[in-house]
Design a protein around this motif. Structure first.
Motif, PDB file in Angstrom:
ATOM      1  N   ALA A  13       0.833  -1.210   0.000  1.00 49.50           N
ATOM      2  CA  ALA A  13       0.000   0.000   0.000  1.00 49.50           C
ATOM      3  C   ALA A  13       0.864   1.255   0.000  1.00 49.50           C
ATOM      4  CB  ALA A  13      -0.926  -0.008   1.207  1.00 49.50           C
ATOM      5  N   ALA A  14       1.899   1.269   0.840  1.00 44.95           N
ATOM      6  CA  ALA A  14       2.748   2.460   0.942  1.00 44.95           C
ATOM      7  C   ALA A  14       3.464   2.749  -0.362  1.00 44.95           C
ATOM      8  CB  ALA A  14       3.764   2.269   2.077  1.00 44.95           C
ATOM      9  N   GLY A  15       3.904   1.689  -1.049  1.00 36.29           N
ATOM     10  CA  GLY A  15       4.578   1.888  -2.334  1.00 36.29           C
ATOM     11  C   GLY A  15       3.651   2.510  -3.367  1.00 36.29           C
ATOM     12  N   ALA A  16       2.419   2.003  -3.426  1.00 32.68           N
ATOM     13  CA  ALA A  16       1.447   2.561  -4.377  1.00 32.68           C
ATOM     14  C   ALA A  16       1.156   4.020  -4.068  1.00 32.68           C
ATOM     15  CB  ALA A  16       0.161   1.739  -4.343  1.00 32.68           C
ATOM     16  N   ILE A  17       1.027   4.347  -2.793  1.00 32.86           N
ATOM     17  CA  ILE A  17       0.729   5.732  -2.401  1.00 32.86           C
ATOM     18  C   ILE A  17       1.906   6.648  -2.713  1.00 32.86           C
ATOM     19  CG2 ILE A  17       0.268   7.242  -0.429  1.00 32.86           C
ATOM     20  CD1 ILE A  17      -1.392   4.879   0.732  1.00 32.86           C
ATOM     21  N   ARG A  18       3.137   6.178  -2.442  1.00 28.15           N
ATOM     22  CA  ARG A  18       4.311   6.996  -2.791  1.00 28.15           C
ATOM     23  C   ARG A  18       4.332   7.294  -4.282  1.00 28.15           C
ATOM     24  NH1 ARG A  18       7.025   3.301   0.641  1.00 28.15           N
ATOM     25  NH2 ARG A  18       7.961   2.253  -1.163  1.00 28.15           N
ATOM     26  N   ALA A  19       3.957   6.301  -5.081  1.00 31.55           N
ATOM     27  CA  ALA A  19       3.947   6.499  -6.536  1.00 31.55           C
ATOM     28  C   ALA A  19       2.879   7.507  -6.949  1.00 31.55           C
ATOM     29  CB  ALA A  19       3.714   5.166  -7.237  1.00 31.55           C
ATOM     30  N   MET A  20       1.676   7.376  -6.398  1.00 32.56           N
ATOM     31  CA  MET A  20       0.586   8.286  -6.774  1.00 32.56           C
ATOM     32  C   MET A  20       0.824   9.695  -6.259  1.00 32.56           C
ATOM     33  SD  MET A  20      -2.869   5.898  -6.510  1.00 32.56           S
ATOM     34  CE  MET A  20      -2.587   5.333  -4.834  1.00 32.56           C
ATOM     35  N   GLU A  21       1.522   9.814  -5.127  1.00 32.50           N
ATOM     36  CA  GLU A  21       1.860  11.121  -4.568  1.00 32.50           C
ATOM     37  C   GLU A  21       3.013  11.789  -5.309  1.00 32.50           C
ATOM     38  OE1 GLU A  21       1.186  12.977  -0.978  1.00 32.50           O
ATOM     39  OE2 GLU A  21      -0.495  12.666  -2.335  1.00 32.50           O
ATOM     40  N   GLY A  22       3.720  11.010  -6.135  1.00 32.03           N
ATOM     41  CA  GLY A  22       4.890  11.545  -6.828  1.00 32.03           C
ATOM     42  C   GLY A  22       6.120  11.584  -5.954  1.00 32.03           C
ATOM     43  N   LEU A  23       6.100  10.854  -4.821  1.00 35.05           N
ATOM     44  CA  LEU A  23       7.251  10.817  -3.915  1.00 35.05           C
ATOM     45  C   LEU A  23       8.283   9.797  -4.355  1.00 35.05           C
ATOM     46  CD1 LEU A  23       5.328  10.988  -0.510  1.00 35.05           C
ATOM     47  CD2 LEU A  23       6.459  12.860  -1.743  1.00 35.05           C
ATOM     48  N   GLU A  24       7.877   8.869  -5.195  1.00 34.79           N
ATOM     49  CA  GLU A  24       8.795   7.858  -5.739  1.00 34.79           C
ATOM     50  C   GLU A  24       8.460   7.650  -7.207  1.00 34.79           C
ATOM     51  OE1 GLU A  24       9.990   3.146  -5.075  1.00 34.79           O
ATOM     52  OE2 GLU A  24       9.263   4.335  -3.382  1.00 34.79           O
ATOM     53  N   GLU A  25       9.479   7.689  -8.034  1.00 33.99           N
ATOM     54  CA  GLU A  25       9.278   7.517  -9.468  1.00 33.99           C
ATOM     55  C   GLU A  25       8.983   6.059  -9.779  1.00 33.99           C
ATOM     56  OE1 GLU A  25      11.661   8.311 -13.698  1.00 33.99           O
ATOM     57  OE2 GLU A  25      12.493   9.020 -11.788  1.00 33.99           O
ATOM     58  N   THR A  26       7.911   5.814 -10.505  1.00 35.60           N
ATOM     59  CA  THR A  26       7.576   4.442 -10.873  1.00 35.60           C
ATOM     60  C   THR A  26       8.506   3.951 -11.968  1.00 35.60           C
ATOM     61  OG1 THR A  26       5.920   5.218 -12.460  1.00 35.60           O
ATOM     62  CG2 THR A  26       5.152   4.646 -10.253  1.00 35.60           C
ATOM     63  N   LYS A  27       8.695   2.640 -11.995  1.00 36.04           N
ATOM     64  CA  LYS A  27       9.604   2.029 -12.956  1.00 36.04           C
ATOM     65  C   LYS A  27       8.832   1.190 -13.960  1.00 36.04           C
ATOM     66  CE  LYS A  27      13.397   2.129  -9.652  1.00 36.04           C
ATOM     67  NZ  LYS A  27      14.407   1.379  -8.881  1.00 36.04           N
ATOM     68  N   GLU A  28       9.467   0.971 -15.097  1.00 35.78           N
ATOM     69  CA  GLU A  28       8.853   0.227 -16.194  1.00 35.78           C
ATOM     70  C   GLU A  28       9.492  -1.151 -16.275  1.00 35.78           C
ATOM     71  OE1 GLU A  28       6.161   0.126 -19.626  1.00 35.78           O
ATOM     72  OE2 GLU A  28       6.407   1.519 -17.943  1.00 35.78           O
ATOM     73  N   TYR A  29       8.678  -2.186 -16.176  1.00 35.82           N
ATOM     74  CA  TYR A  29       9.195  -3.549 -16.294  1.00 35.82           C
ATOM     75  C   TYR A  29       9.420  -3.874 -17.759  1.00 35.82           C
ATOM     76  CZ  TYR A  29       9.485  -8.636 -16.071  1.00 35.82           C
ATOM     77  OH  TYR A  29       9.899  -9.943 -16.196  1.00 35.82           O
ATOM     78  N   THR A  30      10.637  -4.320 -18.083  1.00 35.59           N
ATOM     79  CA  THR A  30      10.998  -4.613 -19.477  1.00 35.59           C
ATOM     80  C   THR A  30      11.091  -6.102 -19.767  1.00 35.59           C
ATOM     81  OG1 THR A  30      13.385  -4.592 -19.030  1.00 35.59           O
ATOM     82  CG2 THR A  30      12.336  -2.476 -19.575  1.00 35.59           C
ATOM     83  N   GLY A  31      11.226  -6.918 -18.723  1.00 37.39           N
ATOM     84  CA  GLY A  31      11.441  -8.343 -18.949  1.00 37.39           C
ATOM     85  C   GLY A  31      12.884  -8.690 -19.214  1.00 37.39           C
ATOM     86  N   ILE A  32      13.744  -7.680 -19.242  1.00 38.86           N
ATOM     87  CA  ILE A  32      15.179  -7.903 -19.457  1.00 38.86           C
ATOM     88  C   ILE A  32      15.866  -7.912 -18.095  1.00 38.86           C
ATOM     89  CG2 ILE A  32      17.291  -7.012 -20.519  1.00 38.86           C
ATOM     90  CD1 ILE A  32      15.464  -5.583 -22.559  1.00 38.86           C
ATOM     91  N   PRO A  33      16.521  -9.009 -17.702  1.00 34.91           N
ATOM     92  CA  PRO A  33      17.170  -9.060 -16.392  1.00 34.91           C
ATOM     93  C   PRO A  33      18.183  -7.938 -16.215  1.00 34.91           C
ATOM     94  CG  PRO A  33      17.112 -11.245 -17.400  1.00 34.91           C
ATOM     95  CD  PRO A  33      16.683 -10.265 -18.453  1.00 34.91           C
ATOM     96  N   VAL A  34      18.261  -7.398 -15.011  1.00 31.73           N
ATOM     97  CA  VAL A  34      19.210  -6.314 -14.753  1.00 31.73           C
ATOM     98  C   VAL A  34      20.646  -6.817 -14.801  1.00 31.73           C
ATOM     99  CG1 VAL A  34      17.647  -4.887 -13.397  1.00 31.73           C
ATOM    100  CG2 VAL A  34      18.971  -6.665 -12.254  1.00 31.73           C
TER     101      VAL A  34
END
Length: 382
Positions: free
Chosen positions: A341-362
Motif C-alpha cells: 500500500a505504501a509503495g502505491a501511495i508513494r507512486a501516486m503522490e509523486g514521492l517515488e518515481e515508478t519504474k517500467e518492467y521490461t522483462g530484461i534481467p538487470v
C-alpha cells in the motif's frame, strides 16, 4: 497528504490470498481468503487457479461488506519476473505476461498482478507491483560461486526487508538511501540482507533454500554429501528439491516448522530440539556477521523482523551474538501488506518515481568473464 488514497492490496499464497484495504497508511480491512485445497488440486497449473481465486476473493469481500468502488489503486504481490531493481512498478503487459505464465519461478504470488488487473477492469484504478521477490541488486562479488556455471541469485523477501528499512530510516529523520542496514527476515524462509544506501546488495537466495537453515528450508548443505545423495538412486529430483525447499531445516530435524512448539519442547527438556534450534540461531548470527563484513563494519542498525522475531528465546540469544555490530531494532511480524500500500501511495503522490518492467534481467553476466564451453547448457543449473 491532502488526498485520501484508497488502496486495495492482494498477496496470494499457496492455499490462500491475503487481501486488505487501506486509506492512506490506515488499514481499514484485512482478511485471509482461503481457497479450498480440493479445488486447487483440480488445477493442473498455477495459472489455472485464476478463476477460483478471483471468485473467492470477490465472495469474501461481499461477505464482509467491503466494496472496491472508488479505489485509487490495487497493489499486488508478484513473482516469476526477470531480475529487476527494487521499487514501484506500474503493471504493464510484459509484467502481466511473465508473472501469469510463471516464466521464471512457479509460485501462486505470480497471480497477483493478473487478479489486480481483472479487478481494475471492473472497478477502475491503477495497478502497481512493489518490490517483488525478484528484486536483484546484488554486487558482483555476491554472485560468484566456486563453479563458473553457477551464480548466486537474489530471491528473498525484499518487500518486507525494504519496507522495514524505509520506516526505520524515517524514524531516524533520514532516507533509506542515506543508511546502511542489515535486515533479518525470520519466517518460514530466512533471508539476511545487507542494504547499502538504498540497495540490497547482499542477501541469500532464501527461496531456493540457500543461507541459514530455516523452518522449512535446508540452508547451506555439504556439497559432496548432497551429490552422493542425489546419485544414490534413493531419491528423485523432485524429492531432493522438495526436501531442500519445503521439508528441510527445522521441519526435517524436528518434524515441525512452528517455533512455539520447538521452544515448548526445549522447556520440557528435549535436548535435540535445543541443539537444533540453537544451531539455527547460530547460523543466523553468522549470516548477520557476514553482512556486517560486506558493509565493512559501517552498520547503522540490525532489524529483526518476520514471524519468528516474536520468539523471545530466539531474539535474546541472537542478540548475544550480534549486539556488538549495531543497535538491534525489533519489528516482529511482517510489513508486506503495508509495504504494498505504501509503495502505491508513494507512486501516486509523486514521492517515488515508478519504474517500467521490461522483462530484461538487470544482470546478464560478468563483462570481464572469459568464454566457456556452453555445450552442456550451464544455464539450466540455475
Amino acid at each position: 497528504m491532502e488526498k485520501c488514497y484508497k488502496v486495495f492490496v492482494i498477496n496470494p499464497g499457496s492455499t490462500s490470498t491475503k487481501v486488505a484495504m487501506f486509506e492512506n497508511d490506515k488499514k481499514i480491512f484485512q482478511t485471509n481468503v482461503d481457497h479450498p485445497v480440493e479445488e486447487l488440486d483440480q488445477c493442473k497449473e498455477i495459472p489455472d487457479q485464476l478463476p477460483l481465486r478471483l471468485k473467492t476473493i470477490k465472495q469474501a469481500l461481499d461477505d464482509a461488506g467491503v466494496s472496491l468502488e472508488g479505489i485509487d489503486a490495487i497493489a499486488a504481490r508478484s513473482g516469476s519476473l526477470a531480475g529487476l531493481e527494487g521499487g514501484v512498478y506500474r503493471v504493464n503487459d510484459k509484467l502481466l505476461e511473465d508473472s501469469f505464465t510463471n516464466k521464471y519461478v512457479k509460485h501462486p504470488n505470480s497471480l497477483g498482478p493478473t487478479i489486480a488487473k481483472k479487478l481494475t477492469e471492473e472497478y477502475g484504478g491503477e495497478v502497481f507491483c512493489v518490490n517483488p521477490p525478484d528484486v536483484d541488486e546484488l554486487c558482483d562479488y555476491e554472485r560468484v560461486s566456486g563453479f563458473h556455471e553457477f551464480v548466486r541469485m537474489s530471491r528473498s523477501h525484499p518487500l518486507n526487508q525494504k519496507e522495514n528499512c524505509i520506516r526505520y530510516a524515517e524514524s531516524q529523520g533520514k532516507t533509506y538511501e542515506e543508511m546502511n542496514l542489515i535486515v533479518c527476515h525470520l519466517g518460514g524462509g530466512v533471508s539476511i540482507g545487507a542494504h547499502r544506501k538504498g540497495k540490497m546488495f547482499c542477501v541469500n537466495d532464501a527461496i531456493n533454500g540457500d543461507g541459514p537453515m530455516a523452518p522449512t528450508r535446508a540452508g547451506w548443505l555439504p556439497a559432496t554429501a548432497l551429490v552422493k545423495m542425489c546419485f544414490s538412486g534413493n531419491y528423485t529430483e523432485n524429492e531432493i528439491m522438495n526436501r531442500i525447499t519445503k521439508k528441510g531445516g527445522l521441519t526435517d530435524h524436528l518434524g515441525t516448522a512452528d517455533a512455539r512448539e520447538i521452544v515448548k519442547r526445549i522447556n520440557e527438556g528435549d535436548k535435540y530440539a535445543e541443539l537444533i534450534y540453537n544451531a539455527f540461531i547460530y547460523q543466523i548470527a553468522k549470516a548477520v556477521g557476514g553482512c556486517a563484513a560486506a558493509l565493512k563494519g559501517d552498520v547503522d542498525a540490525v532489524i529483526l523482523t518476520g514471524g519468528i522475531a516474536y520468539d523471545e528465546y530466539l531474539t535474546s540469544r541472537l542478540k548475544e551474538y550480534i549486539s556488538w555490530i549495531a543497535p538491534i531494532v525489533d519489528v516482529p511480524g511482517e510489513l508486506e501488506m503495508e509495504g504494498l500500500a505504501a509503495g502505491a501511495i508513494r507512486a501516486m503522490e509523486g514521492l517515488e518515481e515508478t519504474k517500467e518492467y521490461t522483462g530484461i534481467p538487470v544482470w546478464s553476466g560478468f563483462d570481464c568473464a572469459p568464454e566457456f564451453d556452453t555445450s552442456k547448457d550451464s544455464t539450466k543449473y540455475y
